[in-house]
Design an enzyme around this catalytic site. Structure first.
Site, PDB file in Angstrom:
ATOM      1  N   GLY A   1       0.492  -1.089   0.247  1.00 45.44           N
ATOM      2  CA  GLY A   1      -0.010  -0.326  -0.049  1.00 45.44           C
ATOM      3  C   GLY A   1       0.978   1.382  -0.249  1.00 45.44           C
ATOM      4  N   THR A   2       1.707   1.249   0.952  1.00 42.95           N
ATOM      5  CA  THR A   2       3.243   2.328   0.722  1.00 42.95           C
ATOM      6  C   THR A   2       3.316   2.573  -0.635  1.00 42.95           C
ATOM      7  OG1 THR A   2       3.273   2.328   3.151  1.00 42.95           O
ATOM      8  CG2 THR A   2       4.826   3.026   1.959  1.00 42.95           C
TER       9      THR A   2
ATOM     10  N   ALA B   1      -3.131  -4.764   0.706  1.00 40.28           N
ATOM     11  CA  ALA B   1      -4.069  -5.864   0.769  1.00 40.28           C
ATOM     12  C   ALA B   1      -4.069  -6.786   2.618  1.00 40.28           C
ATOM     13  CB  ALA B   1      -3.488  -7.277  -0.001  1.00 40.28           C
TER      14      ALA B   1
ATOM     15  N   CYS C   1       5.338   7.219  24.600  1.00 38.18           N
ATOM     16  CA  CYS C   1       6.432   5.909  25.088  1.00 38.18           C
ATOM     17  C   CYS C   1       6.198   4.777  24.087  1.00 38.18           C
ATOM     18  CB  CYS C   1       5.957   5.940  26.312  1.00 38.18           C
ATOM     19  SG  CYS C   1       4.204   6.095  26.549  1.00 38.18           S
TER      20      CYS C   1
END
Lengths: 418, 418
Positions: free
Chosen positions: B27-28, B153, B278
């Site tokens: 997807g990136t 996906a 954190c």
């Protein structure tokens, strides 16, 4: 932890540090990222890129992109075996050379490249060398002094979707494009962990048997190299006979249409590849065969994966002669015994609109019709004729005079010398 | 044929033509290629890019790359629920806007964005809209007038290693970087066919049950939204209560350290995420929570995958109150009943070198020590304090006066109003 273990295993196989290796979504992406990152990292040194003429298309596409962006590219030619000359490669290095690329071995004809010698010349010139090791990593480490290395898991029998990019410590590298925190900022996107684990495991497995399997496959491909020319007339086996990958053998058959031959071999149960123009979507012959200057028609590439039984090779050698003969007969190709009457000093063969291998077949049919010293002009508009008519002349000992443009295509002139 | 069938199935789920959709390695990568290709295709229109402040990091990284290359970027802010205001988004459109990006729904808090309204404004301005549909494609098509769409996906329960990039016909698009003949020249590299087939099949499967499963999960997350504030004191549930994804619910717990809470919930068998500083490798809170202006400390994101049994949610609600209480006790957090004596008009709390949630805990401990109208100055060098002290004031009805730099950090000033 799985990712770290996979990285350690892959780094061990490559012969690098784990923190020098990242996983990419394919070998192609590894090449694209490796080339662009190395060029960007060396921007101050210059914008000159060197590649060999027979690199994988991923390297050549990266070079075209570099050129389109204003960069300079030198494509080092190869000899008839498909290898670059280390001295010629070294001669291409100059002030302003940012990166040099050389495959470890050719993907179409199996010829190994002189990576160690070229690596030495690059080191002396202070230029990083990127080695595309896609073809050879299954068989062993790439020796010599390289700076970047790329590979592809499915080429060693691993899963699709995993490539490797190794950037040696000390190599200037500036990743291009958007990045994220993954894979040292060199391969963005969610890691395909199952595939990466399988890739590392399969590389380890294939390496464990590499020495033994390489010897066995080399003997099988040697058998093909030796027997095909004996079994099939008018065949040229291409690639270096000694410095080559164990499992790849490539030959070209005169007067044969590559696509039909592939189809017939497929029907007989053999899946082979071809660099002939008729098998390419662009109808141009393989850039590798073209750069080597060998016959491109009727080209067959046989790749034996690890584990291929010797019986399969034997059966292939049984089936091949009849298959080639059938294809030739259907195309009306000349046989060795045919002798046509001589009719004049010069002849014109109109093969316009006919595809490879028809122009060569028509030439072969009429060469006997001109006297020694007479010429045949073959009119053709098929790109493959430019390569295959000279190659035929070389195979047949006839003189290739040259080409001349005509209204509808090109005239290739051949002088009968014997 | 398998690839074509997978493309048809995915296109049907997206609601586009098969030849508008390509598969990418993640997807990136779909986002990076989509943004760079759309910007390059619209280069003549201008170099202005609009994104929302709460996009996925892949979109924000692509925007940073565009900025680094000399492009202009507008980041449209969001309200306290995490949604952009369609009018504010439309106001960012201007002559020279090449591309607008908006997620279909937020990945951290589940809030749905007004894609249809923004799409209309973009169409009126002649600007293509890229929708990152990673979070919502499992549940249905993205309605409205978008030009490009991306998805992943593994977000719909499919395999890793597959993303989607859809470019509607008529959208100007110029792929950047080296290409090859695969996937319309928009996604180079060997296709990961097994994963692509599995991705398409899983999308179809998840869609078949989407309506029913969405209703069921929505009821479960509604239960968490309603009961957590009743069971746990000092909790802020974040995100839009109605316009939201079915399976995501996010809340923040005052006086709690997110990392410890995650660890304790993990020991109880619950794997949740957090946007607290954190829990981040950079020690900065989630950019989404930051843009929303909500409490970032003790942040918990619960994602219910399809098929999550109702009993798991019940058990989570049983375990949570004791877990939060134990973490608070260990940190010495104030309880609702505690009442400290008043000692003066102004107080200084030195929380330098202490990490979130300690500065807020120390503030809460002493606020009763100043009279109504008096102030507390909290000295802190933790980035999260900048968000969490104002958020605490809003939750507690105290006045946040502002911040001022000090030698070693920042002083955050709070006036007691009740």
């Amino acid at each position: 932890m799985l990712l770290d273990a996979a990285r350690e295993a892959a780094a061990e196989a490559v012969g690098c540090r784990a923190d020098e290796l990242v996983f990419t979504p394919s070998g192609t992406r590894a090449v694209h990222s490796g080339v662009s990152g190395a060029l960007a990292g060396r921007r101050r040194a210059g914008n000159h890129l060197i590649v060999s003429a027979v690199e994988h298309s991923s390297v050549l596409h990266a070079a075209e992109t570099h050129e389109a962006g204003g960069g300079a590219v030198t494509r080092v030619p190869v000899d008839r075996t498909g290898a670059v000359d280390p001295a010629a490669y070294a001669g291409a290095l100059r002030a302003g050379t940012a990166l040099a690329c050389l495959q470890s071995a050719n993907h179409e004809v199996g010829t190994e490249q002189p990576v160690a010698e070229v690596g030495e010349a690059c080191r002396a010139a202070g230029v990083p060398l990127l080695v595309d090791a896609a073809q050879s990593l299954a068989w062993g480490r790439v020796e010599g002094d390289w700076s970047l290395l790329t590979a592809s898991a499915h080429k060693w029998g691993g899963p699709s979707g995993v490539g490797l990019l190794v950037v040696r410590k000390g190599t200037r590298f500036a990743p291009e494009g958007p990045a994220d925190e993954r894979e040292s900022g060199r391969a963005p996107g969610f890691e395909n962990l199952p595939a990466i684990v399988a890739a590392a495991a399969s590389l380890r497995a294939v390496r464990a048997e590499a020495a033994e399997e390489a010897a066995r496959l080399r003997e099988l491909t040697e058998r093909i190299r030796a027997r095909v020319p004996a079994l099939v007339p008018d065949v040229e086996v291409v690639g270096d006979p000694a410095r080559r990958l164990p499992g790849v053998v490539t030959f070209s058959c005169l007067y044969v249409d590559g696509e039909t031959l592939l189809h017939e071999l497929d029907r007989a149960g053999f899946s082979v590849s071809s660099g002939s123009s008729c098998t390419s979507s662009t109808l141009t012959p393989s850039h590798v065969l073209k750069a080597m200057g060998v016959l491109t028609e009727g080209n067959v590439r046989v790749s034996l994966p690890p584990g291929t039984p010797a019986e399969d090779v034997e059966r292939f050698l049984e089936v091949l002669p009849g298959t080639v003969a059938a294809v030739r007969e259907r195309l009306g190709a000349p046989t060795a015994t045919e002798a046509a009457p001589r009719t004049g000093d010069d002849l014109v063969v109109d093969a316009l609109g006919r595809r490879c291998p028809v122009p060569v077949i028509e030439l072969a049919k009429v060469i006997g019709d001109v006297p020694v010293g007479g010429t045949v002009r073959v009119l053709s508009d098929d790109e493959a004729a430019r390569l295959d008519i000279p190659a035929w002349c070389e195979m047949r000992g006839q003189e290739y005079v040259g080409e001349a443009p005509t209204a509808a295509g090109t005239a290739y002139v051949v002088r009968r010398t014997s």
